[in-house]
Design a protein around this motif. Sequence first.
Motif, PDB file in Angstrom:
ATOM      1  N   TRP A  44      -3.180  -0.721   1.137  1.00  0.00           N
ATOM      2  CA  TRP A  44      -3.537   0.900   1.654  1.00  0.00           C
ATOM      3  C   TRP A  44      -4.284   0.799   3.050  1.00  0.00           C
ATOM      4  CZ3 TRP A  44       0.315   4.274   0.305  1.00  0.00           C
ATOM      5  CH2 TRP A  44       0.824   3.986  -0.979  1.00  0.00           C
ATOM      6  N   ARG A  48      -3.793   2.426   6.639  1.00  0.00           N
ATOM      7  CA  ARG A  48      -4.552   3.521   7.214  1.00  0.00           C
ATOM      8  C   ARG A  48      -5.006   3.086   8.839  1.00  0.00           C
ATOM      9  NH1 ARG A  48      -7.149   2.893   2.346  1.00  0.00           N
ATOM     10  NH2 ARG A  48      -6.557   4.506   1.045  1.00  0.00           N
ATOM     11  N   GLY A  71       7.314  10.103   1.194  1.00  0.00           N
ATOM     12  CA  GLY A  71       7.538   8.920   0.481  1.00  0.00           C
ATOM     13  C   GLY A  71       7.885   7.821   1.697  1.00  0.00           C
ATOM     14  N   LEU A 123       3.952   0.354  -3.311  1.00  0.00           N
ATOM     15  CA  LEU A 123       4.387   1.702  -2.844  1.00  0.00           C
ATOM     16  C   LEU A 123       5.141   2.378  -4.055  1.00  0.00           C
ATOM     17  CD1 LEU A 123       5.469   0.959   0.677  1.00  0.00           C
ATOM     18  CD2 LEU A 123       3.509   2.772   0.052  1.00  0.00           C
ATOM     19  N   SER A 126       5.407   6.226  -4.994  1.00  0.00           N
ATOM     20  CA  SER A 126       3.877   6.964  -4.798  1.00  0.00           C
ATOM     21  C   SER A 126       4.143   7.866  -3.658  1.00  0.00           C
ATOM     22  CB  SER A 126       3.014   5.972  -4.289  1.00  0.00           C
ATOM     23  OG  SER A 126       2.532   4.929  -5.290  1.00  0.00           O
ATOM     24  N   ILE A 128       2.786   9.841  -0.441  1.00  0.00           N
ATOM     25  CA  ILE A 128       1.640   9.598   0.451  1.00  0.00           C
ATOM     26  C   ILE A 128       1.410  10.953   0.905  1.00  0.00           C
ATOM     27  CG2 ILE A 128       1.014   8.718   2.534  1.00  0.00           C
ATOM     28  CD1 ILE A 128       3.093   6.486   2.147  1.00  0.00           C
ATOM     29  N   ARG A 129      -0.169  11.227   0.733  1.00  0.00           N
ATOM     30  CA  ARG A 129      -0.759  12.456   1.249  1.00  0.00           C
ATOM     31  C   ARG A 129      -1.711  12.094   2.405  1.00  0.00           C
ATOM     32  NH1 ARG A 129      -0.381  12.174  -4.014  1.00  0.00           N
ATOM     33  NH2 ARG A 129       0.229  13.879  -5.518  1.00  0.00           N
ATOM     34  N   LEU A 130      -1.100  12.316   3.593  1.00  0.00           N
ATOM     35  CA  LEU A 130      -1.714  12.044   4.871  1.00  0.00           C
ATOM     36  C   LEU A 130      -2.342  13.177   5.540  1.00  0.00           C
ATOM     37  CD1 LEU A 130      -2.215  10.011   7.104  1.00  0.00           C
ATOM     38  CD2 LEU A 130      -0.059  10.609   7.996  1.00  0.00           C
ATOM     39  N   ASN A 144      -5.701   4.652  -2.278  1.00  0.00           N
ATOM     40  CA  ASN A 144      -4.140   4.237  -2.629  1.00  0.00           C
ATOM     41  C   ASN A 144      -3.633   5.390  -1.342  1.00  0.00           C
ATOM     42  OD1 ASN A 144      -4.842   2.197  -4.193  1.00  0.00           O
ATOM     43  ND2 ASN A 144      -4.317   3.443  -6.138  1.00  0.00           N
ATOM     44  N   SER A 145      -2.706   6.279  -2.023  1.00  0.00           N
ATOM     45  CA  SER A 145      -1.754   6.917  -1.178  1.00  0.00           C
ATOM     46  C   SER A 145      -2.368   8.213  -0.358  1.00  0.00           C
ATOM     47  CB  SER A 145      -0.706   7.135  -1.816  1.00  0.00           C
ATOM     48  OG  SER A 145      -0.777   7.928  -2.914  1.00  0.00           O
ATOM     49  N   ASN A 146      -3.755   8.470  -0.798  1.00  0.00           N
ATOM     50  CA  ASN A 146      -4.422   9.534  -0.197  1.00  0.00           C
ATOM     51  C   ASN A 146      -5.188   9.094   0.958  1.00  0.00           C
ATOM     52  OD1 ASN A 146      -4.258  11.791  -2.319  1.00  0.00           O
ATOM     53  ND2 ASN A 146      -4.896  10.137  -3.626  1.00  0.00           N
ATOM     54  N   ILE A 147      -4.605   9.452   2.093  1.00  0.00           N
ATOM     55  CA  ILE A 147      -5.102   8.875   3.337  1.00  0.00           C
ATOM     56  C   ILE A 147      -5.776   9.978   4.319  1.00  0.00           C
ATOM     57  CG2 ILE A 147      -4.307   7.572   5.428  1.00  0.00           C
ATOM     58  CD1 ILE A 147      -2.158   6.268   3.772  1.00  0.00           C
TER      59      ILE A 147
END
Length: 153
Positions: A44, A48, A71, A123, A126, A128-130, A144-147
């Motif tokens: 991750w 980023r 995703g 992945l 998951s 992804i919250r960007l 992880n997938s909170n970027i």
Amino acid sequence: MRGDRAQRPKLTGLCLAAALAAAAPASAQEPPDRREERTYLNNWSELRAALARCWQIPPGTEGSTIAFLFGLDRTGAIRGTPLVTARRIEGDAEAGRRYEEAARQALERCFPVSITPSFARALGESPIRLRFVNTPPAPAYQINSNITIFAPP
């Protein structure tokens, strides 16, 4: 004469193979170690960093934020169309348009990314919250997938 005819298809095949090899792109003819090295993302944090390199912040949008939900598949490509889940735009309507367009262009520039098989497994499904945030860096939820990608200082 019969021997000559039997040799013609072989010679024609050899000539065709030589012509195809000469016409092939240089990268296909070079040994693997001389071809352009591709960077494979393995976690991750590396994802980023890659996203931060893709974002070009438009001027006049300081303080703005936009968030996406999407995703990735196992090849590193975005599945479907990223959904805008939040936006806070500072400035006029034109600044807002430029800011959102810059964020979407960052996604277009960055994806698909090359990922390792182990990261592809991580992945999974998951989401992804960007968030692209045009403020100086601050503590953020980066698990992880909170970027969150902040404007460079």
